[in-house]
Design a protein around this motif. Structure first.
Motif, mmCIF file in Angstrom:
data_model
loop_
_atom_site.group_PDB
_atom_site.id
_atom_site.type_symbol
_atom_site.label_atom_id
_atom_site.label_comp_id
_atom_site.label_asym_id
_atom_site.label_seq_id
_atom_site.Cartn_x
_atom_site.Cartn_y
_atom_site.Cartn_z
ATOM 1 N N LYS A 287 0.800 -1.215 0.000
ATOM 2 C CA LYS A 287 0.000 0.000 0.000
ATOM 3 C C LYS A 287 0.841 1.276 0.000
ATOM 4 N N TYR A 288 1.907 1.292 0.799
ATOM 5 C CA TYR A 288 2.679 2.529 0.944
ATOM 6 C C TYR A 288 4.168 2.232 0.892
ATOM 7 N N MET A 289 4.919 3.143 0.285
ATOM 8 C CA MET A 289 6.377 3.056 0.257
ATOM 9 C C MET A 289 6.960 3.827 1.430
ATOM 10 N N PHE A 290 8.110 3.368 1.896
ATOM 11 C CA PHE A 290 8.830 4.153 2.895
ATOM 12 C C PHE A 290 9.263 5.470 2.247
ATOM 13 N N THR B 133 12.229 11.524 -2.649
ATOM 14 C CA THR B 133 11.368 11.560 -1.458
ATOM 15 C C THR B 133 10.007 12.156 -1.806
ATOM 16 N N MET B 134 10.014 13.242 -2.571
ATOM 17 C CA MET B 134 8.752 13.852 -2.997
ATOM 18 C C MET B 134 7.939 12.879 -3.846
ATOM 19 N N ALA B 135 8.612 12.204 -4.769
ATOM 20 C CA ALA B 135 7.911 11.276 -5.666
ATOM 21 C C ALA B 135 7.283 10.127 -4.873
ATOM 22 N N LYS B 136 7.987 9.627 -3.859
ATOM 23 C CA LYS B 136 7.436 8.550 -3.033
ATOM 24 C C LYS B 136 6.195 9.022 -2.278
ATOM 25 N N GLU C 117 0.292 8.847 -1.792
ATOM 26 C CA GLU C 117 -0.945 9.617 -1.664
ATOM 27 C C GLU C 117 -1.941 9.279 -2.764
ATOM 28 N N MET C 118 -1.432 9.014 -3.972
ATOM 29 C CA MET C 118 -2.328 8.923 -5.121
ATOM 30 C C MET C 118 -2.411 7.551 -5.782
ATOM 31 N N GLY C 119 -1.360 6.733 -5.591
ATOM 32 C CA GLY C 119 -1.260 5.500 -6.372
ATOM 33 C C GLY C 119 -2.399 4.527 -6.198
ATOM 34 N N GLN C 120 -3.014 4.521 -5.007
ATOM 35 C CA GLN C 120 -4.028 3.500 -4.724
ATOM 36 C C GLN C 120 -5.301 3.646 -5.547
ATOM 37 N N SER C 121 -5.515 4.820 -6.133
ATOM 38 C CA SER C 121 -6.745 5.031 -6.901
ATOM 39 C C SER C 121 -6.581 4.662 -8.378
ATOM 40 N N PHE C 122 -5.448 4.018 -8.731
ATOM 41 C CA PHE C 122 -5.191 3.665 -10.129
ATOM 42 C C PHE C 122 -5.234 2.152 -10.318
ATOM 43 N N VAL C 123 -5.663 1.743 -11.505
ATOM 44 C CA VAL C 123 -5.753 0.315 -11.836
ATOM 45 C C VAL C 123 -4.388 -0.343 -11.711
ATOM 46 N N GLY C 124 -3.381 0.318 -12.223
ATOM 47 C CA GLY C 124 -2.021 -0.201 -12.142
ATOM 48 C C GLY C 124 -1.069 0.892 -11.720
ATOM 49 N N GLN D 105 -4.376 0.708 -22.750
ATOM 50 C CA GLN D 105 -5.779 0.638 -22.364
ATOM 51 C C GLN D 105 -5.989 0.787 -20.851
ATOM 52 N N LYS D 106 -4.887 1.031 -20.112
ATOM 53 C CA LYS D 106 -4.980 1.087 -18.655
ATOM 54 C C LYS D 106 -4.720 2.496 -18.134
ATOM 55 N N ARG D 107 -5.457 2.852 -17.106
ATOM 56 C CA ARG D 107 -5.196 4.119 -16.395
ATOM 57 C C ARG D 107 -4.165 3.816 -15.313
ATOM 58 N N VAL D 108 -2.925 4.265 -15.518
ATOM 59 C CA VAL D 108 -1.821 3.855 -14.646
ATOM 60 C C VAL D 108 -1.166 5.063 -13.983
ATOM 61 N N PHE D 109 -0.492 4.783 -12.875
ATOM 62 C CA PHE D 109 0.299 5.794 -12.164
ATOM 63 C C PHE D 109 1.726 5.258 -12.105
ATOM 64 N N ILE D 110 2.643 5.972 -12.747
ATOM 65 C CA ILE D 110 4.020 5.475 -12.875
ATOM 66 C C ILE D 110 4.999 6.558 -12.441
ATOM 67 N N VAL D 111 6.002 6.152 -11.668
ATOM 68 C CA VAL D 111 7.107 7.046 -11.314
ATOM 69 C C VAL D 111 8.389 6.487 -11.916
ATOM 70 N N LEU D 112 9.060 7.291 -12.707
ATOM 71 C CA LEU D 112 10.383 6.947 -13.240
ATOM 72 C C LEU D 112 11.390 7.779 -12.473
ATOM 73 N N ASP D 113 12.104 7.136 -11.591
ATOM 74 C CA ASP D 113 12.965 7.839 -10.640
ATOM 75 C C ASP D 113 14.420 7.863 -11.099
ATOM 76 N N ASP D 114 15.010 9.052 -11.069
ATOM 77 C CA ASP D 114 16.433 9.265 -11.369
ATOM 78 C C ASP D 114 16.776 8.887 -12.808
ATOM 79 N N VAL D 115 16.056 9.479 -13.734
ATOM 80 C CA VAL D 115 16.351 9.308 -15.163
ATOM 81 C C VAL D 115 17.501 10.236 -15.539
ATOM 82 N N ASP D 116 18.488 9.719 -16.256
ATOM 83 C CA ASP D 116 19.619 10.581 -16.620
ATOM 84 C C ASP D 116 20.023 10.460 -18.084
ATOM 85 N N HIS D 117 19.208 9.758 -18.879
ATOM 86 C CA HIS D 117 19.562 9.623 -20.301
ATOM 87 C C HIS D 117 18.297 9.482 -21.134
#
Length: 790
Positions: free
Chosen positions: A183-186, A227-230, A235-242, A294-306
Motif C-alpha cells: 500500500k505505501y512506500m517508505f 522523497t517527494m515522488a514517493k 498519496e495517489m497510487g491507490q486510486s489507479f488500476v495499475g 488501455q490502462k489508467r496507470v500511475f508510474i514514477v520513473l525515478d532518477d532518469v539521466d539519459h
C-alpha cells in the motif's frame, strides 16, 4: 479519491536476519547492496544501531517497523540465541501485522531447518545445552515450532540457482514487486517540510481530466526529488488500476540486462504478477505500449539521466491509457523538455527553520538542537545550504559527539567536503557528456561564480571549451544557476556543488599543490608562488588579497607555469621580467594593480578579456601590442587614466568599459575602426569634453553609455550612422541640443537624454516638441529623471 494513510508507519522496507560469521562478508553484503541499488530501504544491524543504544530493543523495533523480513538460514543460524530471538519476533509480526516473510536457505536444505538435522542440527544442539534446566524444554519446543513454521514458507533455496547473481536477481525482483504492490512506500524517517512541497504537484495530478499528465521533478542531487515522488505515489497510487515505482533507474540501467529488467519490473508491477520474461528491449517497448495503452496507470520513473531510458520506458504519451499520470525525477531538465512534460517542478531547498528541524532529528533525535549546540547547528545549516541530504548525513555524523569534535569537523568541512555528500553530488559531474564540459564546470567552480554569463562565456570560449553549449547543459543538469542581478545574468551555484567541484580538483593531487590544474585558495597560491614550485600542470590561478594586505611577488614564480590560461589577481604586485608569464593567457583579471602601464614584455597576444578595474594606470601601453583575440577591455574606475590606448591593433574588440575614469580626457580616434564593438561604457567620465568623430562610425554598437559625462555638450548628426544602436544613455550631461537625425535610428529601444528616459517613440516627440514645456511634463509616457518638475 486518494486513500488515507495507515496509522502504522513503516520505517524500513526489508529487515535482514542472518548469522554474521556465516554470510556477512560475502552474500549478505551483496544482497544488501543489490536491494539498496534499486531504492529499497534495508535494515542490517551493523548499519543502523547507534553507539550506546540497547541493541536487542532496537532490533525488535526495527523488525516491527519493516514491511518484509528475509531470514537467511545458514548452517550456524540456529546456534545463535540472538538470531532465534529475531526469528521469534519476525514470526510474531508475520501473524499479527501481516508482515511478509521469506526464508532463504544458504547452504542448507529446507528439511534440515524444519527437522534440525546435519550441520544445522548440530548448531541447534550446541545452543540448547545452554538453556536453563527448568525452562529449557519449553523454550526448545517453542523454537522448534518457529523454525518449522518459517522453513515452510515460500522462499529461495540457493542450491536451485546456477549462480549467486541469478539468486540475487530473483530476490530483488520479488521484493520490488511485493513493495510495488504494497500500500505505501517508505518515504523518510523525518519528512520535514515535505507536505508543503508536494501539494502543488498532487493538486495538478488529482484533477478529473482524462488527459495523460506527465510531470517532471527536477533539481540537484540530494535535494529530495525521490522523497517527494514517493510521498506523491503513496498519496495517489491507490486510486489507479495499475501503478509502478521504478527506483534508481540511472544505477539499474548500468547493470547487465538493466534495460530489459526495468521493462520487466514495470510490467510486473502494473499487472501484479511475480515475473514477466522479456527477451529484448524492442519487444519490451511493444509490450509496454500494447498492455498499458488501455490502462489508467500511475508510474514514477525515478532518477532518469539519459534520453534512451525514456525511449524504452515511456517514449510517447500514447503508450498509456486515458487519465494516466507519469512522474519523472531527474537532474537533467533537458530530458523533461524532450518528453514534453506538462509542467516542470524545480525542487527548492529547505529554509533555515526546516533545515534546523531536519538536522536536529538526526543529530539530537529531537526537533530542536540542545542548548549548547545552537550556534554550531546554525553553522551546519549554513554549510548545508538547505540540502536535505547534507543535513541528514551531517546530523548522523555528529550524533552523540562532544563540542570539540563538532568544531573540528566543521573546520575540516570548510577544507574537505564530507565524502558521502561529495560522492552523491559528483554523480551529476560524472554524467556530463565529455571532458570539455567537465573542464568547463571546474573553471566556473573555481573562478567564475559571481561573474556575468556573457563575459565568462567569451573567456571560456577562448579556452576552447565551446562554452555556450556547455553552460546550457550545466544549467539543465542543475550544476550551475544563472540569476538576474541588475541588467546582468550572474553565475551562481549551490555551495556544496561548488565544494564538490573544487574537491575534484584537490583530489588530482591531495598533497602536492603544484600538480593541481587550478589554484584558488589564498594559502595554496601563496605557497606555490612564494616557494617558486609552479608547474606546467597549472591552468588557472586566483589570488585575492585583502585591501590592507597588498602582497608583492616575483614574476619568476611563473617561469614554469607556461600553460596558465586564467589569471586573477586583486591587491597583488608583481616585480621582475613579465616575459616570465605565460604567453597562453586567455583571461587577465587584475584589480587594484599598482602598475602605471602594462610592461612591454607582458605578452597578451592570445588574451580574450582584460579586466584592470581600480588600477593605477595612466596609459594602458607604452607600446601597442597586436591583440587579435581581445574581445573585452575593462579599465573601469582607473582614476589616473588620462587616455585610451590606440585601438588599431585590437580589431575584434567587442566591449570597452571606461566607467568612472575621471581624468580621461581623450579617446583615441582609432576607436572608429572597431567594427565589432557592441558596447561602450563611458559613464561618469567627468573629464571627457568631446567624443571623437570616429565614434559615429561604430555600426555594430548596441549600447552607448554617456551617463554623467558632465562636460559633453553635443551629439553629432552623424549619430544616424550607428545603425545597430539600441540603448543610448546620455543623462546628466551638458547636452542641450539633440540632433534631429537621432530619430532615424531604426533599432533604438531605450533613450535617456536631456532629463527624460523611456521608449524612443515617447521620448523623441517630447524632445522635439515645439509647444509649451508643461505639455512635455504631463506626457503619460515619459518619465522625467531627477524630480517631477523641470
Amino acid at each position: 479519491m486518494a486513500t488515507k494513510r495507515p496509522k502504522f508507519k513503516y520505517t524500513y522496507d526489508v529487515f535482514l536476519s542472518f548469522r554474521g560469521e556465516d554470510t556477512r562478508k560475502s552474500f549478505t553484503t551483496h544482497l544488501y547492496n543489490a536491494l539498496k541499488q534499486v531504492g529499497i530501504e534495508v535494515f542490517m544491524d551493523d548499519e543502523r544501531i547507534a553507539k550506546g543504544e540497547h541493541i536487542p530493543s532496537s532490533l525488535l523495533q526495527a523488525i516491527e517497523h519493516s514491511r518484509i523480513s528475509i531470514i537467511i538460514f545458514s548452517q550456524n543460524y540456529a546456534g545463535s540465541s540472538w538470531c532465534l530471538q529475531e526469528l521469534e519476533k519476525i514470526m510474531e509480526c508475520y501473524k499479527t501485522t501481516q508482515q511478509e516473510v521469506f526464508p532463504l536457505f544458504y547452504d542448507v536444505q529446507p528439511s534440515e531447518v524444519r527437522k534440525q538435522q546435519n550441520a544445522f542440527g548440530k548448531a541447534w544442539e550446541r545452543l540448547i545445552t545452554t538453556f536453563p534446566i527448568r525452562k529449557g524444554r519449553k523454550l526448545a519446543i517453542n523454537l522448534k515450532r518457529v523454525l518449522n513454521e518459517a522453513a515452510n514458507l515460500s522462499g529461495w533455496d540457493m542450491q536451485k540457482y546456477r549462480t549467486e547473481a541469478e539468486l540475487l536477481d530473483d530476490i530483488v525482483k520479488t521484493v520490488t514487486m511485493r513493495l510495488d504492490n504494497s500500500k505505501y512506500m517508505f518515504v523518510a524517517h523525518h519528512p520535514v517540510g515535505l507536505d508543503s512541497r508536494v501539494q502543488d504537484i498532487i493538486q495538478l495530478l488529482s484533477c478529473e481530466s482524462n488527459e495523460i499528465i506527465i510531470i517532471g521533478i527536477w533539481g540537484m542531487g540530494g535535494v529530495g526529488k525521490t522523497t517527494m515522488a514517493k510521498a506523491i505515489y503513496n498519496e495517489m497510487g491507490q486510486s489507479f488500476v495499475g501503478k509502478s515505482f521504478l527506483a534508481n533507474i540511472r544505477e539499474v540501467w548500468k547493470h547487465d540486462n538493466g534495460q530489459v529488467y526495468l521493462q520487466e519490473q514495470l510490467l510486473s508491477s502494473i499487472l501484479k504478477t511475480r515475473r514477466i520474461n522479456i527477451p529484448n528491449v524492442g519487444l519490451g517497448k511493444s509490450l509496454i505500449k500494447e498492455i498499458l495503452c488501455q490502462k489508467r496507470v500511475f508510474i514514477v520513473l525515478d532518477d532518469v539521466d539519459h534520453e534512451d531510458q525514456l525511449k524504452v520506458l515511456c517514449e510517447r504519451r500514447e503508450w498509456f491509457g486515458q487519465g494516466s499520470r507519469i512522474i519523472v525525477t531527474t537532474r537533467d531538465e533537458r530530458l523533461l523538455q524532450i518528453l514534453q512534460v506538462n509542467k516542470v517542478f524545480n525542487v527548492r531547498g529547505m529554509d533555515d527553520n526546516e533545515s534546523i528541524e531536519l538536522f536536529s532529528w538526526h543529530a539530537f533525535k529531537q526537533a530542536l538542537p540542545e542548548r549548547n549546540f545552537n550556534e554550531l547547528s546554525r553553522r551546519v545549516v549554513s554549510y548545508s545550504g538547505g540540502l536535505p541530504l547534507a543535513l541528514e548525513i551531517l546530523g548522523s555524523y555528529l550524533f552523540d559527539r562532544e563540542i570539540p569534535y563538532w568544531e573540528s569537523a566543521l573546520n575540516k568541512l570548510e577544507q574537505i567536503p564530507n565524502g558521502k555528500i561529495h560522492e552523491i553530488l559528483k554523480i551529476s559531474y560524472d554524467g556530463l557528456s565529455d571532458q570539455i564540459e567537465q573542464e568547463l564546470f571546474l573553471d566556473i567552480c573555481c573562478f567564475f561564480i559571481g561573474k556575468d554569463r556573457s563575459y565568462a562565456t567569451q573567456v571560456l570560449d577562448g579556452c576552447g571549451l565551446h562554452a555556450e553549449v556547455g553552460i546550457t547543459h550545466l544549467i539543465e543538469r542543475s550544476l550551475v544557476k544563472v540569476v538576474k542581478f541588475g541588467n546582468k545574468n550572474i553565475f551562481d551555484m549551490h555551495d556544496l556543488i561548488r565544494d564538490m567541484g573544487r574537491e575534484i580538483v584537490r583530489e588530482q593531487s591531495p598533497t602536492k599543490l603544484e600538480k593541481r590544474t587550478r589554484l584558488w585558495s589564498k594559502d595554496d597560491v601563496l605557497n606555490v608562488l612564494e616557494n617558486n614550485i609552479g608547474t606546467m600542470t597549472i591552468k588557472g590561478l586566483s589570488l585575492n588579497m585583502p585591501r590592507n594586505n597588498l602582497v608583492s611577488l616575483s614574476t619568476k614564480a611563473f617561469e614554469n607555469m607556461k600553460r596558465i590560461l586564467l589569471l586573477n589577481f586583486d591587491h597583488v604586485q608583481l616585480n621582475g621580467d613579465y616575459g616570465c608569464l605565460s604567453k597562453e593567457l586567455r583571461w587577465l583579471c587584475w584589480h587594484n594593480s599598482l602598475l602605471e602601464n602594462l610592461p612591454t614584455d607582458f605578452n597578451l597576444e592570445k588574451t580574450v578579456a582584460i579586466d584592470l578595474k581600480w588600477s593605477n594606470l595612466t596609459k594602458v601601453w607604452l607600446k601597442n601590442q597586436v591583440m587579435e583575440w581581445l574581445k573585452v577591455l575593462n579599465l573601469g574606475h582607473s582614476h589616473c587614466l588620462t587616455e585610451t590606448p590606440n585601438f588599431s591593433k585590437l580589431p575584434y574588440l567587442e566591449k570597452l568599459i571606461l566607467k568612472d575614469c575621471p581624468r580621461l580626457c581623450m579617446i583615441h580616434p582609432s576607436i572608429g575602426n572597431l567594427r565589432y564593438l557592441i558596447m561602450l561604457n563611458l559613464k561618469n567620465c567627468i573629464g571627457l569634453e568631446q567624443l571623437p568623430k570616429g565614434i559615429y562610425d561604430l555600426k555594430s554598437l548596441r549600447t552607448l553609455n554617456l551617463f554623467g559625462c558632465s562636460k559633453i555638450e553635443r551629439l553629432d548628426e552623424d549619430i544616424e550612422k550607428m545603425e545597430s544602436l539600441m540603448i543610448l544613455g546620455a543623462s546628466h550631461t551638458a547636452i542641450t541640443q539633440v540632433p534631429i537625425s537621432i530619430m532615424r535610428l531604426k533599432n533604438i529601444k531605450y533613450v535617456s537624454l536631456c532629463g527624460y528616459e523611456g521608449l524612443p517613440r515617447d521620448v523623441f516627440p517630447s524632445l522635439f516638441c515645439r509647444g509649451c514645456p508643461q505639455q512635455i511634463i504631463q506626457s503619460p509616457f515619459v518619465k522625467p529623471l531627477g524630480s517631477r518638475h523641470r
